[in-house]
Each structure stands twice: as C-alpha cells, then as structure tokens.
Design a protein around this motif. Structure first.
Motif, PDB file in Angstrom:
ATOM      1  N   LEU A  17      10.586   8.665  -9.005  1.00  0.00           N
ATOM      2  CA  LEU A  17      11.051   7.336  -8.593  1.00  0.00           C
ATOM      3  C   LEU A  17      10.797   6.368  -9.747  1.00  0.00           C
ATOM      4  O   LEU A  17       9.655   6.047 -10.072  1.00  0.00           O
ATOM      5  CB  LEU A  17      10.324   6.897  -7.321  1.00  0.00           C
ATOM      6  N   LEU A  18      11.894   5.923 -10.364  1.00  0.00           N
ATOM      7  CA  LEU A  18      11.828   5.152 -11.596  1.00  0.00           C
ATOM      8  C   LEU A  18      11.569   3.670 -11.344  1.00  0.00           C
ATOM      9  O   LEU A  18      12.130   3.077 -10.432  1.00  0.00           O
ATOM     10  CB  LEU A  18      13.144   5.307 -12.365  1.00  0.00           C
ATOM     11  N   ASN A  19      10.747   3.063 -12.189  1.00  0.00           N
ATOM     12  CA  ASN A  19      10.468   1.631 -12.163  1.00  0.00           C
ATOM     13  C   ASN A  19       9.985   1.176 -10.779  1.00  0.00           C
ATOM     14  O   ASN A  19      10.541   0.278 -10.167  1.00  0.00           O
ATOM     15  CB  ASN A  19      11.697   0.828 -12.601  1.00  0.00           C
ATOM     16  N   LEU A  20       8.913   1.800 -10.319  1.00  0.00           N
ATOM     17  CA  LEU A  20       8.326   1.485  -9.018  1.00  0.00           C
ATOM     18  C   LEU A  20       7.966   0.001  -8.932  1.00  0.00           C
ATOM     19  O   LEU A  20       7.277  -0.523  -9.798  1.00  0.00           O
ATOM     20  CB  LEU A  20       7.064   2.333  -8.830  1.00  0.00           C
ATOM     21  N   GLN A  21       8.467  -0.670  -7.884  1.00  0.00           N
ATOM     22  CA  GLN A  21       8.149  -2.083  -7.640  1.00  0.00           C
ATOM     23  C   GLN A  21       7.721  -2.219  -6.182  1.00  0.00           C
ATOM     24  O   GLN A  21       8.380  -1.691  -5.289  1.00  0.00           O
ATOM     25  CB  GLN A  21       9.364  -2.974  -7.913  1.00  0.00           C
ATOM     26  N   VAL A  22       6.624  -2.940  -5.961  1.00  0.00           N
ATOM     27  CA  VAL A  22       6.107  -3.131  -4.609  1.00  0.00           C
ATOM     28  C   VAL A  22       5.960  -4.631  -4.363  1.00  0.00           C
ATOM     29  O   VAL A  22       5.379  -5.350  -5.180  1.00  0.00           O
ATOM     30  CB  VAL A  22       4.743  -2.441  -4.417  1.00  0.00           C
ATOM     31  N   ALA A  23       6.517  -5.094  -3.257  1.00  0.00           N
ATOM     32  CA  ALA A  23       6.383  -6.494  -2.857  1.00  0.00           C
ATOM     33  C   ALA A  23       5.690  -6.528  -1.501  1.00  0.00           C
ATOM     34  O   ALA A  23       5.995  -5.725  -0.620  1.00  0.00           O
ATOM     35  CB  ALA A  23       7.749  -7.167  -2.766  1.00  0.00           C
ATOM     36  N   ASP A  24       4.754  -7.437  -1.336  1.00  0.00           N
ATOM     37  CA  ASP A  24       4.029  -7.606  -0.083  1.00  0.00           C
ATOM     38  C   ASP A  24       4.131  -9.067   0.304  1.00  0.00           C
ATOM     39  O   ASP A  24       3.667  -9.935  -0.431  1.00  0.00           O
ATOM     40  CB  ASP A  24       2.580  -7.183  -0.275  1.00  0.00           C
ATOM     41  N   ASP A  25       4.750  -9.357   1.447  1.00  0.00           N
ATOM     42  CA  ASP A  25       5.041 -10.745   1.785  1.00  0.00           C
ATOM     43  C   ASP A  25       3.800 -11.626   1.862  1.00  0.00           C
ATOM     44  O   ASP A  25       3.811 -12.752   1.376  1.00  0.00           O
ATOM     45  CB  ASP A  25       5.883 -10.853   3.058  1.00  0.00           C
ATOM     46  N   LEU A  26       2.716 -11.152   2.419  1.00  0.00           N
ATOM     47  CA  LEU A  26       1.519 -11.990   2.507  1.00  0.00           C
ATOM     48  C   LEU A  26       0.822 -12.136   1.162  1.00  0.00           C
ATOM     49  O   LEU A  26       0.428 -13.227   0.773  1.00  0.00           O
ATOM     50  CB  LEU A  26       0.540 -11.431   3.544  1.00  0.00           C
ATOM     51  N   VAL A  27       0.667 -11.049   0.449  1.00  0.00           N
ATOM     52  CA  VAL A  27      -0.001 -11.102  -0.858  1.00  0.00           C
ATOM     53  C   VAL A  27       0.813 -11.946  -1.836  1.00  0.00           C
ATOM     54  O   VAL A  27       0.281 -12.827  -2.504  1.00  0.00           O
ATOM     55  CB  VAL A  27      -0.240  -9.685  -1.416  1.00  0.00           C
ATOM     56  N   ASP A  28       2.126 -11.707  -1.902  1.00  0.00           N
ATOM     57  CA  ASP A  28       2.974 -12.454  -2.835  1.00  0.00           C
ATOM     58  C   ASP A  28       2.975 -13.946  -2.521  1.00  0.00           C
ATOM     59  O   ASP A  28       2.909 -14.784  -3.416  1.00  0.00           O
ATOM     60  CB  ASP A  28       4.414 -11.932  -2.801  1.00  0.00           C
ATOM     61  N   ASN A  29       3.049 -14.288  -1.227  1.00  0.00           N
ATOM     62  CA  ASN A  29       3.126 -15.701  -0.843  1.00  0.00           C
ATOM     63  C   ASN A  29       1.803 -16.430  -0.969  1.00  0.00           C
ATOM     64  O   ASN A  29       1.778 -17.656  -0.980  1.00  0.00           O
ATOM     65  CB  ASN A  29       3.664 -15.833   0.588  1.00  0.00           C
ATOM     66  N   SER A  30       0.696 -15.709  -1.053  1.00  0.00           N
ATOM     67  CA  SER A  30      -0.597 -16.366  -1.211  1.00  0.00           C
ATOM     68  C   SER A  30      -1.082 -16.340  -2.661  1.00  0.00           C
ATOM     69  O   SER A  30      -2.212 -16.669  -2.951  1.00  0.00           O
ATOM     70  CB  SER A  30      -1.642 -15.715  -0.292  1.00  0.00           C
ATOM     71  N   ARG A  31      -0.186 -15.933  -3.553  1.00  0.00           N
ATOM     72  CA  ARG A  31      -0.468 -15.907  -4.994  1.00  0.00           C
ATOM     73  C   ARG A  31      -1.647 -15.007  -5.365  1.00  0.00           C
ATOM     74  O   ARG A  31      -2.364 -15.249  -6.321  1.00  0.00           O
ATOM     75  CB  ARG A  31      -0.680 -17.317  -5.539  1.00  0.00           C
ATOM     76  N   GLN A  32      -1.832 -13.956  -4.588  1.00  0.00           N
ATOM     77  CA  GLN A  32      -2.851 -12.962  -4.886  1.00  0.00           C
ATOM     78  C   GLN A  32      -2.224 -11.862  -5.735  1.00  0.00           C
ATOM     79  O   GLN A  32      -1.014 -11.779  -5.868  1.00  0.00           O
ATOM     80  CB  GLN A  32      -3.416 -12.365  -3.592  1.00  0.00           C
ATOM     81  N   VAL A  33      -3.052 -11.017  -6.296  1.00  0.00           N
ATOM     82  CA  VAL A  33      -2.578  -9.939  -7.155  1.00  0.00           C
ATOM     83  C   VAL A  33      -2.477  -8.651  -6.344  1.00  0.00           C
ATOM     84  O   VAL A  33      -3.395  -8.298  -5.606  1.00  0.00           O
ATOM     85  CB  VAL A  33      -3.535  -9.729  -8.345  1.00  0.00           C
ATOM     86  N   THR A  76      -2.220  -4.679  -6.779  1.00  0.00           N
ATOM     87  CA  THR A  76      -2.495  -3.675  -7.796  1.00  0.00           C
ATOM     88  C   THR A  76      -2.235  -2.292  -7.232  1.00  0.00           C
ATOM     89  O   THR A  76      -2.717  -1.979  -6.140  1.00  0.00           O
ATOM     90  CB  THR A  76      -3.963  -3.766  -8.265  1.00  0.00           C
ATOM     91  N   CYS A  77      -1.491  -1.480  -7.975  1.00  0.00           N
ATOM     92  CA  CYS A  77      -1.181  -0.112  -7.551  1.00  0.00           C
ATOM     93  C   CYS A  77      -1.834   0.877  -8.512  1.00  0.00           C
ATOM     94  O   CYS A  77      -1.682   0.757  -9.728  1.00  0.00           O
ATOM     95  CB  CYS A  77       0.325   0.113  -7.524  1.00  0.00           C
ATOM     96  N   GLN A  78      -2.538   1.874  -7.948  1.00  0.00           N
ATOM     97  CA  GLN A  78      -3.216   2.892  -8.745  1.00  0.00           C
ATOM     98  C   GLN A  78      -3.141   4.227  -8.020  1.00  0.00           C
ATOM     99  O   GLN A  78      -3.197   4.243  -6.800  1.00  0.00           O
ATOM    100  CB  GLN A  78      -4.684   2.507  -8.969  1.00  0.00           C
ATOM    101  N   PRO A  79      -3.038   5.359  -8.632  1.00  0.00           N
ATOM    102  CA  PRO A  79      -3.073   5.575 -10.070  1.00  0.00           C
ATOM    103  C   PRO A  79      -1.731   5.348 -10.773  1.00  0.00           C
ATOM    104  O   PRO A  79      -1.667   5.374 -11.994  1.00  0.00           O
ATOM    105  CB  PRO A  79      -3.492   7.039 -10.193  1.00  0.00           C
ATOM    106  N   VAL A  80      -0.655   5.128 -10.007  1.00  0.00           N
ATOM    107  CA  VAL A  80       0.653   4.879 -10.611  1.00  0.00           C
ATOM    108  C   VAL A  80       0.963   3.391 -10.479  1.00  0.00           C
ATOM    109  O   VAL A  80       1.243   2.906  -9.389  1.00  0.00           O
ATOM    110  CB  VAL A  80       1.761   5.720  -9.925  1.00  0.00           C
ATOM    111  N   PRO A  81       0.875   2.623 -11.579  1.00  0.00           N
ATOM    112  CA  PRO A  81       1.097   1.176 -11.491  1.00  0.00           C
ATOM    113  C   PRO A  81       2.579   0.829 -11.360  1.00  0.00           C
ATOM    114  O   PRO A  81       3.456   1.648 -11.639  1.00  0.00           O
ATOM    115  CB  PRO A  81       0.522   0.657 -12.811  1.00  0.00           C
ATOM    116  N   GLU A  82       2.821  -0.396 -10.920  1.00  0.00           N
ATOM    117  CA  GLU A  82       4.195  -0.886 -10.836  1.00  0.00           C
ATOM    118  C   GLU A  82       4.864  -0.805 -12.208  1.00  0.00           C
ATOM    119  O   GLU A  82       4.213  -0.910 -13.243  1.00  0.00           O
ATOM    120  CB  GLU A  82       4.222  -2.338 -10.365  1.00  0.00           C
ATOM    121  N   GLY A  83       6.176  -0.603 -12.183  1.00  0.00           N
ATOM    122  CA  GLY A  83       6.946  -0.550 -13.422  1.00  0.00           C
ATOM    123  C   GLY A  83       6.989   0.818 -14.066  1.00  0.00           C
ATOM    124  O   GLY A  83       7.632   1.005 -15.082  1.00  0.00           O
TER     125      GLY A  83
END
Length: 86
Positions: free
Chosen positions: A8-24, A26-33
């Motif tokens: 799965l190429l260029n993995l991107q994860v969006a989380d409505d609560l985390v994104d809207n509260s300006r928190q970070v 983090t994805c591990q062991p496979v990071p976003e992108g």
C-alpha cells in the motif's frame, strides 16, 4: 494488516479528533508517507483531550480514522466512547 497481494503506497492516516485538536498522529513501525508491505501492519497513536463542550453535549464521543494510499482508499473506521461528567 495488509492482507492483499501488493504494498500500500504512500500510507496516509487522518483522525478527525486528533487532526482537529492539532495533536500529532504517529504511525509505527510503518510511518505515514511510506509503503505498508504485504503482510505488514502499523499502529497509529495520537491524543485528544475531552473538552467541557464535549461534556456539556451529553453524548458519546465518536472518533473516525481514515486511511488512504496511492493505490487504494479511502477506508474509514469509527469508535464510540461514552463520556460523562462526575
């Protein structure tokens, strides 16, 4: 877990609560992108602080995360958490 037969190429994860509260988020062991390989998995974590407005609404907190990749997506999943003020 990537149960398919291609990475799965260029993995991107969006989380409505985390994104809207300006928190970070983090994805591990496979990071976003990066590429999630066949058979691979990753765990994404982030934070959200319940607000007084959340409590005043008197409803459950609904959190939705959405995954997209260059070759597939989007795919969303939600979780519901009951919150109450003591």
């Amino acid at each position: 877990v990537n149960t398919g037969n291609v990475g799965l190429l260029n993995l991107q994860v969006a989380d409505d609560l985390v994104d809207n509260s300006r928190q970070v988020l983090t994805c591990q062991p496979v990071p976003e992108g990066t590429t999630l390989p066949v058979g691979g998995s990753t765990t994404c974590t982030g934070g959200y602080v319940v607000t007084q407005d959340d409590l005043n609404r008197g409803t459950s907190l609904v959190n939705t995360a959405t995954v997209t990749t260059t070759n597939f997506g989007p795919l969303s999943s939600s979780a519901v958490t009951r919150i109450q003020q003591n």
